[in-house]
Write an enzyme that holds these catalytic residues in place. Structure first.
Site, mmCIF file in Angstrom:
data_model
loop_
_atom_site.group_PDB
_atom_site.id
_atom_site.type_symbol
_atom_site.label_atom_id
_atom_site.label_comp_id
_atom_site.label_asym_id
_atom_site.label_seq_id
_atom_site.Cartn_x
_atom_site.Cartn_y
_atom_site.Cartn_z
ATOM 1 N N HIS A 1 16.995 7.408 0.477
ATOM 2 C CA HIS A 1 15.715 7.066 0.339
ATOM 3 C C HIS A 1 15.793 6.102 -0.957
ATOM 4 O O HIS A 1 14.679 5.807 -1.302
ATOM 5 C CB HIS A 1 14.552 7.983 0.597
ATOM 6 C CG HIS A 1 14.642 8.901 1.798
ATOM 7 N ND1 HIS A 1 15.293 9.961 1.743
ATOM 8 C CD2 HIS A 1 14.349 8.534 2.913
ATOM 9 C CE1 HIS A 1 15.401 10.361 3.037
ATOM 10 N NE2 HIS A 1 14.698 9.513 3.682
ATOM 11 N N GLY B 1 1.118 8.045 -5.871
ATOM 12 C CA GLY B 1 1.150 8.000 -4.376
ATOM 13 C C GLY B 1 1.720 6.674 -3.828
ATOM 14 O O GLY B 1 2.699 6.299 -3.264
ATOM 15 N N ARG C 1 0.822 0.805 -7.425
ATOM 16 C CA ARG C 1 0.288 1.553 -8.568
ATOM 17 C C ARG C 1 1.669 1.702 -9.439
ATOM 18 O O ARG C 1 1.228 1.514 -10.764
ATOM 19 C CB ARG C 1 -0.435 2.689 -8.197
ATOM 20 C CG ARG C 1 -1.332 3.157 -9.616
ATOM 21 C CD ARG C 1 -2.205 4.213 -9.127
ATOM 22 N NE ARG C 1 -3.108 3.952 -8.281
ATOM 23 C CZ ARG C 1 -3.950 4.529 -7.460
ATOM 24 N NH1 ARG C 1 -3.776 5.770 -7.423
ATOM 25 N NH2 ARG C 1 -4.876 4.080 -6.710
ATOM 26 N N ARG D 1 12.507 1.014 1.838
ATOM 27 C CA ARG D 1 11.288 1.249 2.564
ATOM 28 C C ARG D 1 9.993 0.963 1.770
ATOM 29 O O ARG D 1 8.930 1.455 2.029
ATOM 30 C CB ARG D 1 11.077 2.833 2.817
ATOM 31 C CG ARG D 1 12.111 3.294 3.893
ATOM 32 C CD ARG D 1 12.054 4.727 4.054
ATOM 33 N NE ARG D 1 13.167 4.986 5.127
ATOM 34 C CZ ARG D 1 12.822 5.667 6.269
ATOM 35 N NH1 ARG D 1 11.868 5.922 6.723
ATOM 36 N NH2 ARG D 1 14.009 6.311 7.061
ATOM 37 N N ARG E 1 2.903 13.873 -11.138
ATOM 38 C CA ARG E 1 2.103 13.222 -10.280
ATOM 39 C C ARG E 1 1.024 12.794 -10.985
ATOM 40 O O ARG E 1 0.353 13.398 -11.865
ATOM 41 C CB ARG E 1 1.894 14.166 -9.197
ATOM 42 C CG ARG E 1 0.753 13.712 -8.414
ATOM 43 C CD ARG E 1 0.805 14.073 -6.936
ATOM 44 N NE ARG E 1 -0.663 14.171 -6.450
ATOM 45 C CZ ARG E 1 -1.047 13.148 -6.046
ATOM 46 N NH1 ARG E 1 -0.438 11.909 -6.066
ATOM 47 N NH2 ARG E 1 -2.421 13.058 -5.515
ATOM 48 N N GLY F 1 -2.505 10.746 -9.482
ATOM 49 C CA GLY F 1 -3.083 10.401 -8.267
ATOM 50 C C GLY F 1 -4.546 10.623 -8.345
ATOM 51 O O GLY F 1 -5.136 10.996 -9.428
ATOM 52 N N SER F 2 -5.064 10.397 -7.147
ATOM 53 C CA SER F 2 -6.623 10.425 -6.920
ATOM 54 C C SER F 2 -6.776 11.499 -6.348
ATOM 55 O O SER F 2 -6.009 12.552 -5.680
ATOM 56 C CB SER F 2 -7.163 9.274 -6.083
ATOM 57 O OG SER F 2 -6.344 9.253 -4.873
ATOM 58 N N GLU G 1 -6.275 17.121 -3.163
ATOM 59 C CA GLU G 1 -5.294 16.027 -2.963
ATOM 60 C C GLU G 1 -4.295 16.525 -1.851
ATOM 61 O O GLU G 1 -4.578 17.297 -1.335
ATOM 62 C CB GLU G 1 -4.665 15.508 -4.342
ATOM 63 C CG GLU G 1 -4.251 16.806 -5.181
ATOM 64 C CD GLU G 1 -2.608 17.030 -4.684
ATOM 65 O OE1 GLU G 1 -1.705 16.323 -5.217
ATOM 66 O OE2 GLU G 1 -2.514 18.215 -4.011
ATOM 67 N N MET G 2 -3.167 15.714 -1.780
ATOM 68 C CA MET G 2 -2.312 15.950 -0.819
ATOM 69 C C MET G 2 -0.858 16.107 -1.114
ATOM 70 O O MET G 2 0.018 16.045 -0.133
ATOM 71 C CB MET G 2 -2.306 14.847 0.313
ATOM 72 C CG MET G 2 -3.799 14.540 0.779
ATOM 73 S SD MET G 2 -3.954 13.377 2.366
ATOM 74 C CE MET G 2 -3.195 14.517 3.625
ATOM 75 N N GLU G 3 -0.381 16.444 -2.135
ATOM 76 C CA GLU G 3 0.943 16.316 -2.668
ATOM 77 C C GLU G 3 1.459 17.393 -3.590
ATOM 78 O O GLU G 3 2.521 17.749 -3.667
ATOM 79 C CB GLU G 3 1.403 14.697 -3.324
ATOM 80 C CG GLU G 3 1.403 13.689 -2.363
ATOM 81 C CD GLU G 3 -0.065 13.215 -2.023
ATOM 82 O OE1 GLU G 3 -0.469 12.413 -1.051
ATOM 83 O OE2 GLU G 3 -1.025 13.333 -2.967
ATOM 84 N N SER H 1 -11.963 10.234 -7.705
ATOM 85 C CA SER H 1 -12.068 9.008 -6.816
ATOM 86 C C SER H 1 -13.584 9.194 -5.820
ATOM 87 O O SER H 1 -13.930 8.167 -5.570
ATOM 88 C CB SER H 1 -11.156 8.340 -6.211
ATOM 89 O OG SER H 1 -10.632 9.383 -5.099
ATOM 90 N N ASP H 2 -13.931 10.230 -5.526
ATOM 91 C CA ASP H 2 -14.912 10.502 -4.771
ATOM 92 C C ASP H 2 -15.288 11.815 -4.697
ATOM 93 O O ASP H 2 -14.479 12.919 -5.515
ATOM 94 C CB ASP H 2 -14.571 9.987 -3.123
ATOM 95 C CG ASP H 2 -13.212 11.001 -2.567
ATOM 96 O OD1 ASP H 2 -13.613 11.800 -2.144
ATOM 97 O OD2 ASP H 2 -12.200 10.562 -2.928
ATOM 98 N N ARG I 1 -10.358 1.795 -8.580
ATOM 99 C CA ARG I 1 -9.401 2.904 -8.690
ATOM 100 C C ARG I 1 -8.375 2.328 -9.545
ATOM 101 O O ARG I 1 -7.392 2.941 -10.282
ATOM 102 C CB ARG I 1 -8.926 3.515 -7.315
ATOM 103 C CG ARG I 1 -9.875 4.318 -6.708
ATOM 104 C CD ARG I 1 -9.284 5.310 -5.396
ATOM 105 N NE ARG I 1 -9.037 4.528 -4.502
ATOM 106 C CZ ARG I 1 -9.461 4.103 -3.453
ATOM 107 N NH1 ARG I 1 -11.031 4.462 -3.497
ATOM 108 N NH2 ARG I 1 -9.190 3.296 -2.513
#
Length: 239
Positions: free
Chosen positions: A5, A21, A25, A44, A88, A90-91, A185-187, A209-210, A223
């Site tokens: 990768h 992410g 960015r 990718r 990391r 991120g938002s 968040e997700m990570e 961000s929200d 953002r």
């Protein structure tokens, strides 16, 4: 050897990597803040660049969305490319009025229901912590820049669109009240786990961000432009 990768060769990636992410960015950060940025990866479409910031080598690379994606990229950076620090950036969506739109959040832990850690090496912990040393460097950078931060445990979720189960209190309210989560968040849970497993350092800075407690929200363009405080803190951390 390059991983499946990442086509970078050894030595092309700095010891410290910032990971947003969105790969675009990453490109924005490289072109805006780094001197002489050089593209080391576009496999990718996951763009990665290395340059210098105030004379120090720094890399920035996208992680993609979710724990499986950052799990792959961060593991390869740590294990195959000699990376020591991943921050990391991120938002996040706020779970509390203590973290308002555009506020910068420093994660002191990541709670998750994810099976990532259990599947990866049998770890049953549901809350993982970042590197204390790296967090201290981020605090020092923020203080030097005069940028306030909110600190707290975050929720790393595998699900973005959660079906409303009509419970009261709601699921996110329970996570806020019972687990102390200030934002979602997700990570980061997967990133912290990989760092712990491999004896490396990881940290997470987020920009709100929200919000689940306010009707305020940000556009994609906002953002892009308003997340620069978080970027400056991460870049200024001396590790």
């Amino acid at each position: 050897m390059p991983t499946p990768h990442n086509k970078a060769e050894m030595g092309e990636i700095a010891k410290t990597v910032l990971m947003p992410g969105d790969p675009l960015r990453a490109k924005f950060i490289a072109e805006t803040f780094l001197e002489n940025p050089v593209l080391f990866n576009d496999v990718r479409g996951m763009l990665g660049f290395t340059g210098t910031y105030q004379g120090r080598p720094v890399s920035v690379m996208g992680s993609g969305m979710g724990m499986p994606s950052i799990g792959i990229y961060s593991y390869e950076l740590y294990s195959q490319y000699g990376v020591e620090n991943i921050i990391r950036i991120g938002s996040a969506g706020s779970y509390t009025d203590k973290a308002k739109i555009y506020d910068v959040v420093l994660a002191t832990g990541a709670y998750s229901e994810s099976s990532y850690a259990r599947t990866q090496n049998g770890c049953e912990d549901d809350t993982l912590t970042p590197s204390a040393e790296l967090c201290d460097a981020l605090r020092a950078s923020a203080a030097k820049l005069g940028i306030p931060m909110v600190e707290g445990v975050i929720h790393s979720s595998d699900v973005f669109y959660r079906h409303d189960d009509r419970t009261n209190p709601t699921y996110w309210e329970r996570l806020r009240d019972e687990k102390g989560c200030v934002a979602v968040e997700m990570e980061s849970f997967a990133l912290f786990h990989n760092a712990n497993v491999l004896g490396k350092r990881a940290a997470c800075l987020l920009t709100i961000s929200d919000s689940f407690v306010s009707s305020e929200a940000t556009t994609a363009e906002e953002r892009q432009l308003s997340f620069t405080n978080m970027m400056k803190i991460a870049l200024g951390a001396e590790v």
